[in-house]
Write a protein that holds these residues in place. Structure first.
Motif, short mmCIF file in Angstrom:
data_model
loop_
_atom_site.label_atom_id
_atom_site.label_comp_id
_atom_site.label_asym_id
_atom_site.label_seq_id
_atom_site.Cartn_x
_atom_site.Cartn_y
_atom_site.Cartn_z
N TYR A 61 0.84 -1.20 0.00
CA TYR A 61 0.00 0.00 0.00
C TYR A 61 0.88 1.26 0.00
O TYR A 61 0.65 2.20 -0.77
CB TYR A 61 -0.92 -0.02 1.22
CG TYR A 61 -1.72 1.25 1.40
CD1 TYR A 61 -2.87 1.48 0.66
CD2 TYR A 61 -1.33 2.21 2.33
CE1 TYR A 61 -3.61 2.64 0.81
CE2 TYR A 61 -2.07 3.38 2.49
CZ TYR A 61 -3.21 3.58 1.74
OH TYR A 61 -3.93 4.73 1.90
N TYR A 62 1.91 1.29 0.85
CA TYR A 62 2.75 2.48 0.95
C TYR A 62 3.65 2.65 -0.27
O TYR A 62 3.92 3.77 -0.70
CB TYR A 62 3.59 2.43 2.24
CG TYR A 62 2.78 2.84 3.45
CD1 TYR A 62 2.56 4.18 3.74
CD2 TYR A 62 2.20 1.87 4.28
CE1 TYR A 62 1.80 4.55 4.83
CE2 TYR A 62 1.44 2.23 5.37
CZ TYR A 62 1.24 3.58 5.65
OH TYR A 62 0.48 3.96 6.71
N ASN A 85 9.70 -3.14 -5.64
CA ASN A 85 9.16 -3.68 -4.39
C ASN A 85 7.74 -4.21 -4.57
O ASN A 85 7.38 -5.25 -4.00
CB ASN A 85 9.18 -2.60 -3.31
CG ASN A 85 10.57 -2.45 -2.69
OD1 ASN A 85 10.98 -3.23 -1.86
ND2 ASN A 85 11.29 -1.43 -3.15
N MET A 86 6.92 -3.50 -5.37
CA MET A 86 5.56 -3.98 -5.63
C MET A 86 5.59 -5.31 -6.38
O MET A 86 4.83 -6.23 -6.07
CB MET A 86 4.79 -2.93 -6.43
CG MET A 86 4.50 -1.65 -5.63
SD MET A 86 4.03 -0.25 -6.67
CE MET A 86 2.43 -0.83 -7.26
N PHE A 315 -4.67 -9.34 0.87
CA PHE A 315 -3.80 -8.64 -0.07
C PHE A 315 -4.60 -8.04 -1.22
O PHE A 315 -4.33 -6.93 -1.67
CB PHE A 315 -2.75 -9.62 -0.62
CG PHE A 315 -1.70 -8.95 -1.45
CD1 PHE A 315 -0.91 -7.93 -0.95
CD2 PHE A 315 -1.49 -9.36 -2.77
CE1 PHE A 315 0.06 -7.33 -1.72
CE2 PHE A 315 -0.52 -8.76 -3.54
CZ PHE A 315 0.26 -7.75 -3.02
N ALA A 316 -5.62 -8.78 -1.68
CA ALA A 316 -6.48 -8.27 -2.75
C ALA A 316 -7.19 -6.99 -2.31
O ALA A 316 -7.34 -6.04 -3.10
CB ALA A 316 -7.50 -9.33 -3.16
N TYR A 320 -6.90 -3.35 -3.94
CA TYR A 320 -8.10 -2.61 -4.37
C TYR A 320 -8.12 -1.21 -3.76
O TYR A 320 -8.41 -0.22 -4.45
CB TYR A 320 -9.35 -3.38 -3.97
CG TYR A 320 -10.63 -2.61 -4.22
CD1 TYR A 320 -11.16 -2.49 -5.51
CD2 TYR A 320 -11.29 -1.97 -3.17
CE1 TYR A 320 -12.31 -1.77 -5.75
CE2 TYR A 320 -12.45 -1.25 -3.40
CZ TYR A 320 -12.96 -1.15 -4.68
OH TYR A 320 -14.10 -0.43 -4.92
N ASP A 321 -7.82 -1.14 -2.46
CA ASP A 321 -7.79 0.17 -1.79
C ASP A 321 -6.76 1.09 -2.43
O ASP A 321 -6.99 2.30 -2.58
CB ASP A 321 -7.48 0.01 -0.29
CG ASP A 321 -8.63 -0.67 0.46
OD1 ASP A 321 -9.76 -0.66 -0.08
OD2 ASP A 321 -8.40 -1.19 1.56
N SER A 322 -5.61 0.50 -2.82
CA SER A 322 -4.56 1.30 -3.46
C SER A 322 -5.03 1.84 -4.80
O SER A 322 -4.81 3.00 -5.13
CB SER A 322 -3.30 0.45 -3.65
OG SER A 322 -2.78 0.04 -2.41
N SER A 323 -5.68 0.97 -5.58
CA SER A 323 -6.16 1.42 -6.89
C SER A 323 -7.28 2.45 -6.72
O SER A 323 -7.39 3.39 -7.51
CB SER A 323 -6.67 0.22 -7.70
OG SER A 323 -7.77 -0.40 -7.05
#
Length: 575
Positions: A61-62, A85-86, A315-316, A320-323
């Motif tokens: 996320y970060y 890293n992602m 993780f999904a 999703y929150d990141s997108s």
């Protein structure tokens, strides 16, 4: 024999690589940009810390937020670092497709970075992904790219090791052995007992198929190193390999090593190692022990699957929150741009008011000429609309087929019969689509001359080899039939006759017309080779005919016996 890949150097160096990338930051002068850069560095630091704590979902996320800021700042190194890293986190979660996608996103940026370690990290990530996806050639390709970079010797040794692992997966043990033998004599490896022991273990796996005695000697040497360094993690894998080695020759000894592996795996609470040990115990046991270990394996497998699914779901959600945050950020940017545009528009309002008078005069002149030549313009529009529609059909229906055919011709040897047949089949599909487009754009007379127009179309299929008989065509009162129904009848009969001429080998065709109380029935029959109903696809002419008739609430029924002709019946309501 398949073996599990062991990325010992990759795992050993990964934290060092992250630190080396992070150390490329430079202090920026105090300004508005510096504030953003501090925020970027802070986000990366949090991401690194969470990564080290194995809180990969939060770390992802970060790094996603940091990547967004790095893109705004056009900080290429930080962009690649975040992407790496992602991709690495996706890989650790077993999502190799997402990891590949992320790593590929970094490729265009690499040419702008002088430090080769960035490219090395991305290439290795891609190599590992392709290995797990069983695309060994691509895996070797990216490992070779990583090896050719001007990096330090440790990275080159790492790349060599990973290439050897790919060779092991391919079953190319001689190639793998050659690399492992080279690594064994390197000072950097010999001074690191853990790395040296793992290479010995890999050499044992490579020799297992052709020289079991030699394989066992490598397992023993590996065992002695792990024992002397009290490396119980390493001993687990070594015990499993020795258990497999003795499965056919000494089941008692095989079970002994498997039990040792299971004890240590249980002690260290390593689920995957316990699974491997249980598999070895199952293969070396009989009777009640076999049942006991099998039940343990099933229970453990279910537990691991459940835990993986829970982690995957968490993780999904983070992804999703990141997108979602990214989309919200894009919306805010869009709103900001809109506000700026509104301010600019306000500045030019006065100018627009002067231009408006001129514009009105120009529009008046345009309207005058438009009215003067309206008829001509309308005709041009009709032609353009027709051409656009045909162009769209050609693009939508033919572009993919033609591209696939070109690709097939370029990539396959047309000397082979099956390739020729595939080419002919593709050309036939293209021909059929062109023909359909042509037919669909032909003007059909739907006035009082329709019966004669239909008769002429049917007679075009008459020849010296094919005799077509029409019965009672003029019995139908075509004036009571709508234009849409006439067009459908024309197209369906045309489709039947085209199929007859192309496929049926008929010499005699009968088409009869019957006017019933509330519907029209048209019967078709020929003496051709017939058709297999199971081979009728959605692209077949009969399916197209059925769809056409459905549009006028009609139906098409047909029957056929191979080598005994084909019959079809068309019905549709008269009201």
């Amino acid at each position: 024999m398949r073996v599990a890949p062991i990325f010992f150097l990759y795992l050993l160096f990964i934290s060092q690589l992250l630190l080396s990338c992070n150390g490329d930051s430079e202090k920026l002068p105090v300004s508005n940009e510096a504030v953003a850069s501090k925020e970027l560095l802070a986000l990366i630091q949090i991401g690194d810390s969470l990564y080290d704590s194995q809180k990969f979902d939060s770390s992802y996320y970060y790094f996603t937020k940091a990547k967004s800021i790095a893109l705004n700042e056009k900080n290429i190194k930080k962009i690649v670092y975040c992407i790496f890293n992602m991709a690495d986190i996706n890989q650790k979660q077993g999502d190799y497709i997402s990891s590949e996608s992320a790593a590929t996103e970094a490729l265009p940026y690499l040419k702008e970075i002088k430090n080769p370690n960035y490219a090395w990290n991305i290439y290795v990530i891609l190599g590992v992904n392709y290995l797990h996806k069983y695309d060994y050639n691509k895996s070797l390709l990216y490992y070779e790219k990583a090896y050719q970079l001007k990096t330090d010797k440790l990275r080159k040794l790492n790349t060599q090791n990973n290439k050897a692992v790919v060779y092991m997966e391919q079953g190319s043990y001689d190639s793998a052995i050659e690399i492992f033998d080279y690594l064994c004599v390197q000072n950097e490896i010999q001074t690191d007992p853990e790395s040296y022991a793992r290479i010995l273990n890999n050499l044992g796996l490579c020799h297992e198929a052709n020289d079991p005695k030699k394989a066992l000697s490598y397992y023993r040497r590996c065992f002695n190193i792990y024992k002397s360094t009290n490396n119980e993690w390493g001993l687990i894998g070594n015990y499993v390999n020795q258990s497999k080695h003795f499965q056919k020759t000494n089941r008692k000894l095989s079970k002994h090593y498997a039990s040792k592996a299971y004890e240590l795996a249980t002690k260290w609470n390593s689920s995957n190692d316990r699974m491997n040990a249980l598999i070895a115990l199952i293969h070396s046991s009989t009777g009640t022990d076999l049942k006991k270990y099998s039940l343990k394996y099933v229970a453990l497998n279910d537990s691991i699957t459940k835990q993986k699914q829970i982690a995957k779901n968490q993780f999904a959600k983070v992804k999703y929150d990141s997108s979602l945050a990214k989309r919200e950020n894009e919306i805010l940017k869009s709103q900001k741009i809109t506000a700026q545009l509104e301010l600019e528009q306000e500045k030019y309002k006065k100018l627009l008011s002067y231009l408006l008078i001129t514009l009105v005069l120009i529009i008046s002149i345009v309207i005058y000429y438009y009215l003067l030549y309206r008829s001509k313009i309308e005709k041009s529009k009709a032609i353009y609309k027709s051409e656009t529609r045909i162009s769209k059909k050609l693009h939508d229906e033919l572009a993919n087929e033609i591209y696939q055919t070109i690709t097939m011709v370029e990539s396959k040897n047309l000397a082979y019969k099956e390739n020729k047949e595939e080419l002919l089949n593709n050309l036939d599909i293209i021909y059929s689509q062109i023909r359909n487009i042509s037919y669909q754009n032909r003007i059909i007379n739907t006035d009082e001359t329709f019966a004669e127009f239909l008769k002429q179309m049917i007679n075009t299929y008459n020849s010296s080899a094919i005799q077509i008989i029409m019965k009672d065509l003029n019995v139908i009162n075509w004036n009571n039939i709508s234009a849409a129904q006439k067009i459908t009848v024309y197209r369906v009969l045309q489709e039947l006759l085209v199929n007859m001429k192309k496929h049926s080998q008929s010499s005699f065709v009968v088409i009869s017309f019957t006017s019933l109380a509330t519907e029209i029935q048209i019967d078709y029959s020929d003496n051709g080779i017939g058709i297999n109903p199971e081979k009728i696809s959605s692209k077949n002419g009969l399916k197209n005919a059925e769809n056409r008739l459905k549009s006028i609430k009609g139906s098409l029924s047909y029957s056929s016996i191979l080598d005994k002709g084909f019959k079809a019946s068309i019905t549709f309501p008269t009201t």
